[in-house]
Design an enzyme around this catalytic site. Structure first.
Site, PDB file in Angstrom:
ATOM      1  N   LYS A  14      56.872  68.589 -54.791  1.00 59.11           N
ATOM      2  CA  LYS A  14      57.007  67.298 -54.101  1.00 59.11           C
ATOM      3  C   LYS A  14      56.888  67.447 -52.589  1.00 59.11           C
ATOM      4  CE  LYS A  14      60.200  64.434 -56.128  1.00 59.11           C
ATOM      5  NZ  LYS A  14      61.563  64.083 -56.639  1.00 59.11           N
TER       6      LYS A  14
ATOM      7  N   GLY B 292      56.200  56.525 -52.018  1.00 68.67           N
ATOM      8  CA  GLY B 292      55.172  55.802 -52.771  1.00 68.67           C
ATOM      9  C   GLY B 292      54.545  56.645 -53.862  1.00 68.67           C
TER      10      GLY B 292
ATOM     11  N   HIS C 297      65.383  56.315 -64.040  1.00 71.19           N
ATOM     12  CA  HIS C 297      65.575  56.198 -62.594  1.00 71.19           C
ATOM     13  C   HIS C 297      66.686  55.177 -62.375  1.00 71.19           C
ATOM     14  CE1 HIS C 297      63.920  55.605 -58.320  1.00 71.19           C
ATOM     15  NE2 HIS C 297      64.860  54.684 -58.460  1.00 71.19           N
TER      16      HIS C 297
ATOM     17  N   LYS D 277      57.448  51.654 -59.054  1.00 72.76           N
ATOM     18  CA  LYS D 277      58.253  50.729 -59.858  1.00 72.76           C
ATOM     19  C   LYS D 277      57.497  49.434 -60.164  1.00 72.76           C
ATOM     20  CE  LYS D 277      62.189  52.583 -57.400  1.00 72.76           C
ATOM     21  NZ  LYS D 277      62.978  52.435 -56.171  1.00 72.76           N
TER      22      LYS D 277
ATOM     23  N   GLU E  41      68.978  57.150 -54.756  1.00 69.82           N
ATOM     24  CA  GLU E  41      68.248  57.206 -56.031  1.00 69.82           C
ATOM     25  C   GLU E  41      68.636  58.460 -56.807  1.00 69.82           C
ATOM     26  OE1 GLU E  41      64.193  54.806 -54.856  1.00 69.82           O
ATOM     27  OE2 GLU E  41      64.045  56.967 -55.131  1.00 69.82           O
TER      28      GLU E  41
ATOM     29  N   ARG F 297      66.807  51.682 -45.921  1.00 62.45           N
ATOM     30  CA  ARG F 297      66.268  50.356 -45.571  1.00 62.45           C
ATOM     31  C   ARG F 297      66.568  49.397 -46.706  1.00 62.45           C
ATOM     32  NH1 ARG F 297      62.633  50.728 -49.626  1.00 62.45           N
ATOM     33  NH2 ARG F 297      61.662  52.757 -49.890  1.00 62.45           N
TER      34      ARG F 297
ATOM     35  N   ARG G  99      57.542  42.805 -60.547  1.00 60.11           N
ATOM     36  CA  ARG G  99      56.700  42.825 -59.342  1.00 60.11           C
ATOM     37  C   ARG G  99      55.321  42.284 -59.719  1.00 60.11           C
ATOM     38  NH1 ARG G  99      57.760  48.253 -55.754  1.00 60.11           N
ATOM     39  NH2 ARG G  99      60.007  48.404 -56.093  1.00 60.11           N
TER      40      ARG G  99
HETATM   41  P1  ADP Z   1      58.720  58.590 -53.834  1.00 63.47           P
HETATM   42  O1  ADP Z   1      59.613  58.716 -52.644  1.00 63.47           O
HETATM   43  O2  ADP Z   1      57.322  59.017 -53.584  1.00 63.47           O
HETATM   44  O3  ADP Z   1      58.825  57.254 -54.507  1.00 63.47           O
HETATM   45  P2  ADP Z   1      60.635  59.833 -55.616  1.00 63.47           P
HETATM   46  O4  ADP Z   1      61.219  61.155 -55.297  1.00 63.47           O
HETATM   47  O5  ADP Z   1      61.488  58.621 -55.366  1.00 63.47           O
HETATM   48  O6  ADP Z   1      59.253  59.679 -54.870  1.00 63.47           O
HETATM   49  O7  ADP Z   1      60.183  59.817 -57.131  1.00 63.47           O
HETATM   50  C1  ADP Z   1      59.493  58.723 -57.688  1.00 63.47           C
HETATM   51  C2  ADP Z   1      59.471  58.827 -59.194  1.00 63.47           C
HETATM   52  O8  ADP Z   1      58.883  60.075 -59.609  1.00 63.47           O
HETATM   53  C3  ADP Z   1      60.834  58.824 -59.851  1.00 63.47           C
HETATM   54  O9  ADP Z   1      61.351  57.535 -60.036  1.00 63.47           O
HETATM   55  C4  ADP Z   1      60.539  59.519 -61.174  1.00 63.47           C
HETATM   56  O10 ADP Z   1      59.929  58.638 -62.080  1.00 63.47           O
HETATM   57  C5  ADP Z   1      59.522  60.580 -60.776  1.00 63.47           C
HETATM   58  N1  ADP Z   1      60.180  61.876 -60.474  1.00 63.47           N
HETATM   59  C6  ADP Z   1      60.504  62.388 -59.273  1.00 63.47           C
HETATM   60  N2  ADP Z   1      61.110  63.584 -59.372  1.00 63.47           N
HETATM   61  C7  ADP Z   1      61.192  63.868 -60.686  1.00 63.47           C
HETATM   62  C8  ADP Z   1      61.742  64.968 -61.472  1.00 63.47           C
HETATM   63  N3  ADP Z   1      62.303  66.027 -60.892  1.00 63.47           N
HETATM   64  N4  ADP Z   1      61.654  64.889 -62.825  1.00 63.47           N
HETATM   65  C9  ADP Z   1      61.079  63.816 -63.428  1.00 63.47           C
HETATM   66  N5  ADP Z   1      60.555  62.774 -62.767  1.00 63.47           N
HETATM   67  C10 ADP Z   1      60.600  62.779 -61.414  1.00 63.47           C
END
Ligand code: ADP
Length: 485
Positions: free
Chosen positions: A188, A194, A238, A267, A305, A322, A368
């Site tokens: 990541k 996004g 989530h 989402k 989150e 935010r 949405r």
């Molecule tokens: P962003 O900031 O780009 O939205 P997030 O870290 O909030 O990224 O993750 C977005 C989505 O990606 C999560 O809601 C989930 O569905 C998936 N995700 C992120 N990390 C994991 C993980 N370690 N295992 C499974 N799904 C993940």
């Protein structure tokens, strides 16, 4: 000029001067005299509505593509800040600040997206004596770097997903971490957002390529190619918690939101409460979120989150500093106007309620509505030729759409949020179905037909789904459609 444009223009020119408007009896003194809204679309309008209720004058900023947009028409003053591309208008810090200075705005509400999580912008506001409606630059900076946010939250005792301790600088390190964490893993972007800059890796052979693609995507999207790694949960949910904190150290939560219905990590549907939580688990997650927010001295509105696994263990994912797109579902069940609270908190007012005062009641669901082909997901900008908004008990529609509005191709495709509230989930679902059935948007394609199908799906009705659900559902749908062709 269309009928609505004429009506709005006339109404604006006939509007009473601010002095008269402020003499209308208010329940409280306005927290600010004048606020600039550094955003567009439904959220800009949402903020204007909160300001109107509080007796605050508003300044809209707009790009040349949004000259006739509703947020411009409903604000008391407006300033054009540049050409259509966001980089030249809504992200243009000198232009936004200049607009605040020439209009005498005391504060800026950034909404979500654009400048809302940009710590440099917060520094500039401060240097210019303008109040930024949100937390301070240090907190935003810390939470904006996900690897750093994780380290901070870990120190505050928040449960963490097994993962790399900090950044992963080379493929060799990535391979070592993956071995330790166990496949599948997810790479990541530390500046992520996004759903970009993420790659799921199932085996060591695939790791080098996917590691580099994640870094390249992160570099292109965020000009920061640093990445970290986590265990990839196969079918998590989530779950996020809405926080409000004031400048006096008071922090409350407004319950959780379930945001597992996602496509490509974005989402699509959110609800509150989540059907996955028992009262004990809900209390544990919400209390953890409050503890985490207090540990970093958080103030204003924020969202923590988490990912929840099938065993009921939850892990910190990120904190958004935010107002969140899906805040209306929380407003319905808590009765708290989150945007008005943001304005009050930024003006230095104490929260007027404690955790015990907050009663979460009923159930709310948000769909949405995106301007896109509902099944191919290709963008569908254009002119709205006919429009009818659903209404009736328990329905809220947050949108800046109007008859003859042009949906420009330059910005986010989300053009409306349809929110249904009921005394329980069954009633909220029934209301959402009839709201979708009576929603008319012509001239562009929207995701409404897809939402209508989901509302009737047994998995959605039973509340048993994970972040993976949408992928399987779309495959099923594609198969059915192919058979019919
Ligand atoms: P962003 O900031 O780009 O939205 P997030 O870290 O909030 O990224 O993750 C977005 C989505 O990606 C999560 O809601 C989930 O569905 C998936 N995700 C992120 N990390 C994991 C993980 N370690 N295992 C499974 N799904 C993940």
């Amino acid at each position: 000029m269309s009928a609505i444009k004429r009506m709005l223009a006339e109404r604006k020119s006939a509007a009473p001067k601010p002095a008269v408007r402020n003499s209308v009896i208010q329940a409280e003194d306005p927290p600010f005299r004048k606020v600039l809204i550094a955003n567009r679309g439904e959220i800009a309008l949402r903020i204007i509505l909160a300001c109107k209720e509080l007796g605050i004058q508003t300044v809209a900023v707009y790009s040349e593509a949004d000259r006739h947009a509703l947020h411009v028409r409903f604000a008391d003053e407006e300033v054009c800040i540049g050409p259509p591309p966001s980089s030249k208008s809504y992200l243009n810090i000198p232009q936004v600040i200049a607009a605040a200075e020439v209009t005498g705005a005391e504060a800026i509400h950034p909404g979500y997206g654009f400048l809302s999580e940009n710590p440099h912008f917060v520094d500039v506001c401060q240097a210019c004596g303008i109040v930024f409606i949100g937390p301070n630059a240090d907190i935003i900076r810390m939470m904006g770097n996900k690897a750093q946010a994780k380290a901070t939250m870990k120190a505050a005792g928040v449960p963490m997903m097994p993962g790399s301790d900090g950044l992963v600088a080379t493929v060799e390190e990535a391979l070592e971490w993956a071995e330790k964490i166990g496949y599948p893993v997810i790479v990541k972007a530390s500046a992520g957002g996004g759903g970009r800059g993420m790659r799921i890796v199932n085996s060591p052979e695939k790791l080098p390529d996917l590691y580099h693609t994640a870094r390249n995507e992160a570099k292109a999207a965020f000009t920061d190619d640093t990445v970290y790694m986590e265990k990839y949960l196969l079918e998590p949910r989530h779950i996020e918690v809405q926080i409000l904190g004031d400048l006096f150290g008071n922090v409350v939560h407004l319950g959780e939101r379930e945001c597992s219905i996602q496509r490509r990590h974005q989402k699509l549907i959110e609800e509150s409460p989540s059907s996955a939580l028992s009262p004990e688990l809900r209390k544990r997650i919400c209390d953890t979120a409050v503890r985490a927010a207090k540990a970093v001295g958080y103030f204003n509105a924020g969202t923590i989150e988490f990912l929840l696994d099938a065993r009921g263990d939850f892990f910190f994912m990120e904190m958004n500093t935010r107002v969140q797109v899906e805040h209306p579902v929380t407003e319905f069940v808590s009765g708290v106007d989150i945007v008005k609270e943001q304005l009050r908190i930024a003006a230095g007012r104490k929260l007027t309620f404690t955790q015990d005062d907050i009663q979460l009641r009923g159930h709310a669901i948000e769909c949405r509505i995106n301007a896109e082909d509902p099944f191919k997901f290709t963008p569908s900008p254009g002119r709205i030729t006919a429009l009818h908004f659903p209404g009736g008990p328990g329905i809220r529609m947050d949108t800046a759409m109007h008859q003859d509005a042009i949906i420009p191709p330059y910005y986010d495709s989300m053009v409306a949020k349809l929110i249904a509230y009921g005394s329980d989930r069954t009633e909220a679902l029934a209301r959402m179905r009839r709201a979708l059935d009576t929603l008319v948007i012509e001239g562009i394609q929207t995701s409404a037909p897809l939402h209508r199908l989901i509302m009737d799906h047994p998995d959605f009705i039973s509340g048993k789904f994970s972040t993976k659900w949408m992928e399987t559902f779309l495959e099923e749908l594609e198969k059915e459609r192919a058979e019919k062709r």
